[in-house]
Scaffold this motif. Sequence first.
Motif, PDB file in Angstrom:
ATOM      1  N   GLY A 136       0.812  -1.200   0.000  1.00 54.84           N
ATOM      2  CA  GLY A 136       0.000   0.000   0.000  1.00 54.84           C
ATOM      3  C   GLY A 136       0.849   1.254   0.000  1.00 54.84           C
ATOM      4  O   GLY A 136       2.072   1.207  -0.170  1.00 54.84           O
ATOM      5  N   THR A 137       0.205   2.395   0.194  1.00 51.61           N
ATOM      6  CA  THR A 137       0.898   3.671   0.301  1.00 51.61           C
ATOM      7  C   THR A 137       0.441   4.344   1.595  1.00 51.61           C
ATOM      8  O   THR A 137      -0.528   3.914   2.221  1.00 51.61           O
ATOM      9  N   PRO A 138       1.122   5.403   2.032  1.00 45.93           N
ATOM     10  CA  PRO A 138       0.749   6.047   3.292  1.00 45.93           C
ATOM     11  C   PRO A 138      -0.696   6.519   3.378  1.00 45.93           C
ATOM     12  O   PRO A 138      -1.268   6.552   4.463  1.00 45.93           O
ATOM     13  N   ASP A 139      -1.310   6.873   2.254  1.00 45.70           N
ATOM     14  CA  ASP A 139      -2.683   7.378   2.311  1.00 45.70           C
ATOM     15  C   ASP A 139      -3.680   6.499   1.565  1.00 45.70           C
ATOM     16  O   ASP A 139      -4.818   6.905   1.336  1.00 45.70           O
ATOM     17  N   ASP A 140      -3.257   5.288   1.204  1.00 41.40           N
ATOM     18  CA  ASP A 140      -4.154   4.411   0.439  1.00 41.40           C
ATOM     19  C   ASP A 140      -3.740   2.950   0.621  1.00 41.40           C
ATOM     20  O   ASP A 140      -2.679   2.543   0.167  1.00 41.40           O
ATOM     21  N   PRO A 141      -4.596   2.135   1.293  1.00 40.28           N
ATOM     22  CA  PRO A 141      -4.247   0.722   1.429  1.00 40.28           C
ATOM     23  C   PRO A 141      -4.382  -0.063   0.136  1.00 40.28           C
ATOM     24  O   PRO A 141      -3.989  -1.228   0.071  1.00 40.28           O
ATOM     25  N   ARG A 142      -4.942   0.558  -0.896  1.00 37.82           N
ATOM     26  CA  ARG A 142      -5.074  -0.042  -2.232  1.00 37.82           C
ATOM     27  C   ARG A 142      -5.838  -1.362  -2.187  1.00 37.82           C
ATOM     28  O   ARG A 142      -5.383  -2.385  -2.706  1.00 37.82           O
TER      29      ARG A 142
END
Length: 250
Positions: A136-142
């Motif tokens: 994922g990314t810091p603002d999106d678990p995708r």
Amino acid sequence: MRSWKTSLISSGLLLCAASALAACTPGEADADRPASSRDFPLPDRPVSPGGSTAFSNEIQRDSVNEAKVVMDLARISEGMTVADIGAGDGYYTVRLAQRVGSSGRVLAGDIDPEVIQKLGLRVERERLENVSIKLGTPDDPRLPENSFDRIFLVHMYHEVSEPYAFLWRLRPALREGGKVIVVDVDRSTGEHGMPPELLFCEFAAVGFRLSQFVRKPELQGYYAQFEASGGRPGPEAIVPCRMSSEADTE
């Protein structure tokens, strides 16, 4: 703690949100934020510094039946599809995989590629064929939309520096009747914890309602369960929560 950590921590955010002495303007604060977060409000709280990917020793956690208590509260059963976000070393991933069985699925997510690699090796070593891994990314678990009966955020939410963007993007991944499970400690966010009132407020701001809250010694903290409620607000309509002076100074 989980590895939702160093890359989540914005020095501009910490200075602007946590200190009255900071002379930052919104534009200066946004410069240190991911571009994908800038439509969302800044949280009014510090972020815990990153640490180990393990909350504590797995043997110690099993000695008080931590995972069993949480999974029982969440009513995890065979055939469910569950996401373990901030999976770290895989303590919950492994136990969720056993609980949901071969007819269920577990997606383990983290933002640290090294952690993901180690977790992948563990999944292979323990032959967990019902587990998949997601970076994922810091603002999106995708997370894929309309896919999960439960989403676990265990001892990691206090390290999320963009909670409104993160929760906004997480919400569509729930199936009808799906629930988000948070396990955390009742103390300042700057001290590896999350005051429950602030947690409730941040979730409510993105269209979740609290459906269960339990304090248990086995958790070294509390269990909170949320469900989607009403429509998902647009990023510009989200009203950020304000920390009380008590929560800010504890």
